[in-house]
Every structure is written in structure tokens, then in C-alpha cells.
Write a protein that holds these residues in place. Structure first.
Motif, PDB file in Angstrom:
ATOM      1  N   GLN A 164       0.835  -1.251   0.122  1.00  0.00           N
ATOM      2  CA  GLN A 164       0.162  -0.094   0.094  1.00  0.00           C
ATOM      3  C   GLN A 164       1.044   1.182  -0.066  1.00  0.00           C
ATOM      4  O   GLN A 164       1.928   1.176   0.735  1.00  0.00           O
ATOM      5  CB  GLN A 164      -0.828   0.109   1.197  1.00  0.00           C
ATOM      6  CG  GLN A 164      -1.919   1.125   1.187  1.00  0.00           C
ATOM      7  CD  GLN A 164      -2.941   1.122   2.424  1.00  0.00           C
ATOM      8  OE1 GLN A 164      -2.837   0.181   3.238  1.00  0.00           O
ATOM      9  NE2 GLN A 164      -3.729   1.920   2.481  1.00  0.00           N
ATOM     10  N   ILE A 165       0.653   2.141  -0.903  1.00  0.00           N
ATOM     11  CA  ILE A 165       1.491   3.330  -0.960  1.00  0.00           C
ATOM     12  C   ILE A 165       0.670   4.618  -1.114  1.00  0.00           C
ATOM     13  O   ILE A 165      -0.413   4.628  -1.837  1.00  0.00           O
ATOM     14  CB  ILE A 165       2.326   3.477  -2.347  1.00  0.00           C
ATOM     15  CG1 ILE A 165       2.977   2.151  -2.373  1.00  0.00           C
ATOM     16  CG2 ILE A 165       3.180   4.497  -2.454  1.00  0.00           C
ATOM     17  CD1 ILE A 165       3.754   1.940  -3.823  1.00  0.00           C
ATOM     18  N   GLN A 166       0.873   5.515  -0.097  1.00  0.00           N
ATOM     19  CA  GLN A 166       0.209   7.075  -0.159  1.00  0.00           C
ATOM     20  C   GLN A 166       0.936   7.854  -1.026  1.00  0.00           C
ATOM     21  O   GLN A 166       2.126   8.213  -0.822  1.00  0.00           O
ATOM     22  CB  GLN A 166       0.259   7.415   1.502  1.00  0.00           C
ATOM     23  CG  GLN A 166      -0.484   6.597   2.302  1.00  0.00           C
ATOM     24  CD  GLN A 166      -1.839   6.121   2.068  1.00  0.00           C
ATOM     25  OE1 GLN A 166      -2.542   6.977   1.630  1.00  0.00           O
ATOM     26  NE2 GLN A 166      -2.208   4.817   2.354  1.00  0.00           N
ATOM     27  N   LEU A 167       0.012   7.947  -2.150  1.00  0.00           N
ATOM     28  CA  LEU A 167       0.729   8.855  -3.436  1.00  0.00           C
ATOM     29  C   LEU A 167      -0.330   9.653  -4.060  1.00  0.00           C
ATOM     30  O   LEU A 167      -1.518   9.315  -3.930  1.00  0.00           O
ATOM     31  CB  LEU A 167       1.530   8.013  -4.378  1.00  0.00           C
ATOM     32  CG  LEU A 167       0.743   6.905  -5.153  1.00  0.00           C
ATOM     33  CD1 LEU A 167      -0.018   7.658  -6.229  1.00  0.00           C
ATOM     34  CD2 LEU A 167       1.925   5.734  -5.696  1.00  0.00           C
ATOM     35  N   ASP A 168       0.030  10.968  -4.583  1.00  0.00           N
ATOM     36  CA  ASP A 168      -0.842  11.587  -5.215  1.00  0.00           C
ATOM     37  C   ASP A 168      -0.738  11.404  -6.832  1.00  0.00           C
ATOM     38  O   ASP A 168      -1.488  11.444  -7.638  1.00  0.00           O
ATOM     39  CB  ASP A 168      -0.508  13.052  -5.004  1.00  0.00           C
ATOM     40  CG  ASP A 168      -1.004  13.374  -3.797  1.00  0.00           C
ATOM     41  OD1 ASP A 168      -2.100  12.783  -3.161  1.00  0.00           O
ATOM     42  OD2 ASP A 168      -0.293  14.116  -2.841  1.00  0.00           O
ATOM     43  N   SER A 169       0.654  11.026  -7.227  1.00  0.00           N
ATOM     44  CA  SER A 169       1.108  10.837  -8.557  1.00  0.00           C
ATOM     45  C   SER A 169       2.345  10.151  -8.643  1.00  0.00           C
ATOM     46  O   SER A 169       3.125   9.921  -7.758  1.00  0.00           O
ATOM     47  CB  SER A 169       1.259  12.120  -9.432  1.00  0.00           C
ATOM     48  OG  SER A 169       2.215  13.015  -8.749  1.00  0.00           O
ATOM     49  N   LEU A 170       2.631   9.555  -9.975  1.00  0.00           N
ATOM     50  CA  LEU A 170       3.916   8.884 -10.248  1.00  0.00           C
ATOM     51  C   LEU A 170       4.733   9.678 -11.121  1.00  0.00           C
ATOM     52  O   LEU A 170       4.290  10.013 -12.214  1.00  0.00           O
ATOM     53  CB  LEU A 170       3.404   7.389 -10.585  1.00  0.00           C
ATOM     54  CG  LEU A 170       4.384   6.240 -10.617  1.00  0.00           C
ATOM     55  CD1 LEU A 170       4.910   5.682  -9.082  1.00  0.00           C
ATOM     56  CD2 LEU A 170       3.814   5.089 -11.286  1.00  0.00           C
ATOM     57  N   LEU A 171       5.969   9.743 -11.000  1.00  0.00           N
ATOM     58  CA  LEU A 171       6.906  10.323 -11.904  1.00  0.00           C
ATOM     59  C   LEU A 171       7.230   9.343 -12.952  1.00  0.00           C
ATOM     60  O   LEU A 171       7.615   7.985 -12.700  1.00  0.00           O
ATOM     61  CB  LEU A 171       8.102  10.809 -11.266  1.00  0.00           C
ATOM     62  CG  LEU A 171       9.178  11.671 -12.070  1.00  0.00           C
ATOM     63  CD1 LEU A 171       8.662  12.960 -12.510  1.00  0.00           C
ATOM     64  CD2 LEU A 171      10.346  11.734 -11.366  1.00  0.00           C
ATOM     65  N   GLY A 181       9.960  14.204 -16.377  1.00  0.00           N
ATOM     66  CA  GLY A 181       9.099  15.446 -16.066  1.00  0.00           C
ATOM     67  C   GLY A 181       7.640  15.444 -16.007  1.00  0.00           C
ATOM     68  O   GLY A 181       7.127  16.145 -15.369  1.00  0.00           O
ATOM     69  N   GLU A 182       7.205  14.322 -16.587  1.00  0.00           N
ATOM     70  CA  GLU A 182       5.791  13.859 -16.765  1.00  0.00           C
ATOM     71  C   GLU A 182       5.483  13.404 -15.367  1.00  0.00           C
ATOM     72  O   GLU A 182       6.187  12.323 -15.027  1.00  0.00           O
ATOM     73  CB  GLU A 182       5.286  13.333 -17.910  1.00  0.00           C
ATOM     74  CG  GLU A 182       5.535  14.196 -19.041  1.00  0.00           C
ATOM     75  CD  GLU A 182       5.290  13.482 -20.352  1.00  0.00           C
ATOM     76  OE1 GLU A 182       3.875  13.213 -20.816  1.00  0.00           O
ATOM     77  OE2 GLU A 182       6.097  12.708 -20.960  1.00  0.00           O
ATOM     78  N   THR A 183       4.022  13.441 -14.970  1.00  0.00           N
ATOM     79  CA  THR A 183       3.511  12.477 -14.081  1.00  0.00           C
ATOM     80  C   THR A 183       2.133  11.874 -14.417  1.00  0.00           C
ATOM     81  O   THR A 183       1.438  12.229 -15.276  1.00  0.00           O
ATOM     82  CB  THR A 183       3.108  13.258 -12.602  1.00  0.00           C
ATOM     83  OG1 THR A 183       2.106  14.467 -12.886  1.00  0.00           O
ATOM     84  CG2 THR A 183       4.689  13.847 -12.271  1.00  0.00           C
ATOM     85  N   LEU A 184       1.781  10.692 -13.506  1.00  0.00           N
ATOM     86  CA  LEU A 184       0.765  10.103 -13.968  1.00  0.00           C
ATOM     87  C   LEU A 184       0.008  10.109 -12.656  1.00  0.00           C
ATOM     88  O   LEU A 184       0.339   9.659 -11.522  1.00  0.00           O
ATOM     89  CB  LEU A 184       1.097   8.328 -14.281  1.00  0.00           C
ATOM     90  CG  LEU A 184      -0.099   7.465 -14.546  1.00  0.00           C
ATOM     91  CD1 LEU A 184      -0.730   7.795 -15.842  1.00  0.00           C
ATOM     92  CD2 LEU A 184       0.574   6.277 -14.777  1.00  0.00           C
ATOM     93  N   ASP A 185      -1.369  10.416 -12.701  1.00  0.00           N
ATOM     94  CA  ASP A 185      -1.977  10.798 -11.591  1.00  0.00           C
ATOM     95  C   ASP A 185      -2.456   9.250 -10.872  1.00  0.00           C
ATOM     96  O   ASP A 185      -2.631   8.441 -11.874  1.00  0.00           O
ATOM     97  CB  ASP A 185      -3.301  11.461 -11.883  1.00  0.00           C
ATOM     98  CG  ASP A 185      -4.306  11.788 -10.722  1.00  0.00           C
ATOM     99  OD1 ASP A 185      -5.100  11.122 -10.482  1.00  0.00           O
ATOM    100  OD2 ASP A 185      -3.886  12.813 -10.072  1.00  0.00           O
TER     101      ASP A 185
END
Length: 198
Positions: A164-171, A181-185
Motif C-alpha cells: 500500500q502506497i500513499q501517493l498523489d502521482s507517479l513520476l 518531467g511528466e507525472t501519472l495521476d
């Protein structure tokens, strides 16, 4: 019980009880010193000054070592993982631990970079604190490279583990594993790691 090594300020072993009270190591680690000294998987090591890849080994006007094809990676061949750190043991009413100290004049990064890594046991909780500073502008983004296997002593592979990972987006990374430089929500990820998933 935690076993630390001053070579790479390394988290070598963590022994914890299973549901039957049997103490087992939950980290991947080596059985002998020679394997640790020749390790290029960075088992439990403090990786730095930078833990990722730097495109073409260039940071501003500074040319860093090219170790990963055409790129700098993990601080190069003289990075923090390959250094013997100074050690100080401490004990307080709340915790017992070790502070590792390093003055980095050898990695090729602008500096002197002074780094400390503190591991402390607070009851059954292991806390790791990493700090670094320099008298000149530099780049620093270290990490710890521990590999966990919660089955104990590596009895099983990790396919049955849940993450389980608390994240907003992934680089996002390109084919050379360099940040684009782009992120994936998080909503667009193929697996929802906000909830436990194998």
C-alpha cells in the motif's frame, strides 16, 4: 533486533517475530563480508549523494561520473554505498541507536557534503533519519536501498506480499529510466495502491 554495517551506512538485517514468536530476518542480506564488499545490488545501503540517474552525468556546469551507460547513477563508483562511515552509538530512555557520519570529498559531486544517517529503535519501531548539508550549492537526493521479504529468512518469494502506497502521482521514466518531467495521476494507475494490493 537490527544489524547495521558501517560500510555504506547499511541496514543489514532486521529480526522480528512471526505470529509464532519465531525471530527471523525480513531483509535480503548477505551471509559473509566479502559478498557485502562486492555487492552491486546495494542491499540495505545508503545510496547517494543522488539515488537516481542523472542524464549524461551533467548537473549545471559539473560533469559527474558516467557509470550507467551515458548517465550518472547512485553517486558513481565512489558513492556513499562504497564508503566506510564513522560510527557513534547512543542510548536514551526513549531509544537506542547508531549515527553514521560521512564527509564526502570523493564522489565528484560539488561539495564537501556532510551526511548523517541515524537508525534508532524506539520500542519495536525502527526510525531512519538521513541529513545532508554542504557549504556550496550541490545536488543531493539519497535513499536507503533495503529489500524486504516479510516471509522471514527469505522462505518465500514476495508474490503473496501486499503493498500500500500513499501517493498523489507517479513520476514517469523513459527507456533509460530517466525522469521525463511528466507525472501519472493516481487515478490513472493500472493498480490502485491506495489500498493493499499484491
Amino acid at each position: 533486533e537490527v544489524v547495521l554495517l558501517n560500510y555504506g551506512a547499511r541496514l543489514h538485517q532486521i529480526f522480528t517475530a512471526d505470529r509464532f514468536g519465531q525471530m527471523e530476518n525480513i531483509l535480503l542480506s548477505y551471509d559473509n563480508l566479502q559478498d557485502v564488499l562486492s555487492d552491486y545490488s546495494f542491499f540495505g545501503a545508503t545510496v547517494g549523494p543522488v539515488a537516481g540517474r542523472i542524464r549524461n552525468g551533467e548537473w549545471g556546469p559539473h560533469q559527474l561520473e558516467k557509470k550507467n551507460g551515458n548517465h550518472d547513477i547512485y553517486g558513481g563508483t565512489n558513492g556513499w554505498s562504497f564508503q566506510f562511515w564513522e560510527v557513534e552509538v547512543f542510548k536514551s530512555p526513549q531509544a537506542v541507536g547508531v549515527v553514521f557520519y560521512l564527509k564526502d570529498t570523493f564522489s565528484g559531486y560539488p561539495g564537501l557534503i556532510t551526511a548523517t544517517v541515524t537508525y534508532q529503535l524506539e520500542g519495536n519501531r525502527l526510525v531512519m533519519i538521513t541529513k545532508a548539508n554542504s557549504v556550496v550549492e550541490t545536488i543531493c537526493n539519497p535513499t536507503n536501498h533495503a529489500y524486504f521479504n516479510l516471509s522471514g529468512n527469505g522462505k518465500r518469494d514476495i508474490d503473496s506480499h501486499q503493498l500500500q502506497i500513499q501517493l498523489d502521482s507517479l513520476l514517469l521514466l523513459n527507456h533509460d529510466k530517466l525522469p521525463t518531467g511528466e507525472t501519472l495521476d493516481k487515478a490513472d494507475l493500472p493498480i490502485n495502491f491506495q489500498e493493499p494490493n499484491t
